[in-house]
Write a protein that holds these residues in place. Sequence first.
Motif, PDB file in Angstrom:
ATOM      1  N   ASP A   1       5.073   1.613   3.176  1.00 45.10           N
ATOM      2  CA  ASP A   1       5.784   0.361   3.438  1.00 45.10           C
ATOM      3  C   ASP A   1       6.907   0.146   2.432  1.00 45.10           C
ATOM      4  O   ASP A   1       7.147   0.965   1.548  1.00 45.10           O
ATOM      5  N   ASN A   2       7.586  -0.984   2.584  1.00 44.55           N
ATOM      6  CA  ASN A   2       8.722  -1.361   1.735  1.00 44.55           C
ATOM      7  C   ASN A   2       8.404  -1.306   0.250  1.00 44.55           C
ATOM      8  O   ASN A   2       9.258  -0.980  -0.562  1.00 44.55           O
ATOM      9  N   ASP A   3       7.160  -1.655  -0.113  1.00 40.09           N
ATOM     10  CA  ASP A   3       6.755  -1.728  -1.519  1.00 40.09           C
ATOM     11  C   ASP A   3       6.223  -0.394  -2.053  1.00 40.09           C
ATOM     12  O   ASP A   3       5.756  -0.327  -3.178  1.00 40.09           O
ATOM     13  N   GLY A   4       6.250   0.641  -1.209  1.00 40.87           N
ATOM     14  CA  GLY A   4       5.760   1.940  -1.645  1.00 40.87           C
ATOM     15  C   GLY A   4       4.267   2.141  -1.452  1.00 40.87           C
ATOM     16  O   GLY A   4       3.720   3.175  -1.815  1.00 40.87           O
ATOM     17  N   HIS A   5       3.576   1.130  -0.883  1.00 44.82           N
ATOM     18  CA  HIS A   5       2.136   1.267  -0.634  1.00 44.82           C
ATOM     19  C   HIS A   5       1.917   2.210   0.545  1.00 44.82           C
ATOM     20  O   HIS A   5       2.560   2.083   1.577  1.00 44.82           O
ATOM     21  N   LYS A   6       1.006   3.151   0.375  1.00 39.05           N
ATOM     22  CA  LYS A   6       0.717   4.123   1.432  1.00 39.05           C
ATOM     23  C   LYS A   6      -0.594   3.797   2.126  1.00 39.05           C
ATOM     24  O   LYS A   6      -1.553   3.372   1.489  1.00 39.05           O
ATOM     25  N   THR A   7      -0.615   4.007   3.441  1.00 40.49           N
ATOM     26  CA  THR A   7      -1.834   3.899   4.227  1.00 40.49           C
ATOM     27  C   THR A   7      -2.023   5.229   4.933  1.00 40.49           C
ATOM     28  O   THR A   7      -1.128   5.697   5.634  1.00 40.49           O
ATOM     29  N   LEU A   8      -3.168   5.843   4.707  1.00 37.71           N
ATOM     30  CA  LEU A   8      -3.480   7.152   5.282  1.00 37.71           C
ATOM     31  C   LEU A   8      -4.599   6.963   6.299  1.00 37.71           C
ATOM     32  O   LEU A   8      -5.654   6.440   5.969  1.00 37.71           O
ATOM     33  N   THR A   9      -4.347   7.373   7.554  1.00 42.84           N
ATOM     34  CA  THR A   9      -5.348   7.253   8.608  1.00 42.84           C
ATOM     35  C   THR A   9      -5.618   8.640   9.182  1.00 42.84           C
ATOM     36  O   THR A   9      -4.691   9.311   9.647  1.00 42.84           O
ATOM     37  N   ILE A  10      -6.881   9.069   9.137  1.00 37.21           N
ATOM     38  CA  ILE A  10      -7.260  10.397   9.621  1.00 37.21           C
ATOM     39  C   ILE A  10      -8.218  10.224  10.782  1.00 37.21           C
ATOM     40  O   ILE A  10      -9.274   9.605  10.637  1.00 37.21           O
ATOM     41  N   GLU A  11      -7.822  10.754  11.941  1.00 39.70           N
ATOM     42  CA  GLU A  11      -8.642  10.643  13.146  1.00 39.70           C
ATOM     43  C   GLU A  11      -8.823  12.010  13.786  1.00 39.70           C
ATOM     44  O   GLU A  11      -7.926  12.850  13.726  1.00 39.70           O
TER      45      GLU A  11
END
Length: 103
Positions: free
Chosen positions: A85-95
Amino acid sequence: TNPSNSSKEVTQDTKTITNSGSTTTSTDTVYGKIEAYNQSKSIKVSVPGKVVTSKSFDLSAKNETVNVAPNLKVGDWVSIQQMTDNDGHKTLTIERTHERASR
């Protein structure tokens, strides 16, 4: 067959503009076969390419939210979506997935 021949990677940048300003989200999605998996530590999957044929993801990084499907094992086909996101926060989703790249 070589797993990297059936893998694919898709990168997309999305800019959202609202009354309160704009945000940019970068999404990188990899479809590949699990080559190595250390639960809650790291995962390595096959990716398309002649030089680099695998990509590793850190599942214990700070400033990252990780969502992993249960009961994954080496040899499973997965989609890994990494959003920043804009703030550099990462979300990792593994399916788990049955999708393979068509060539």
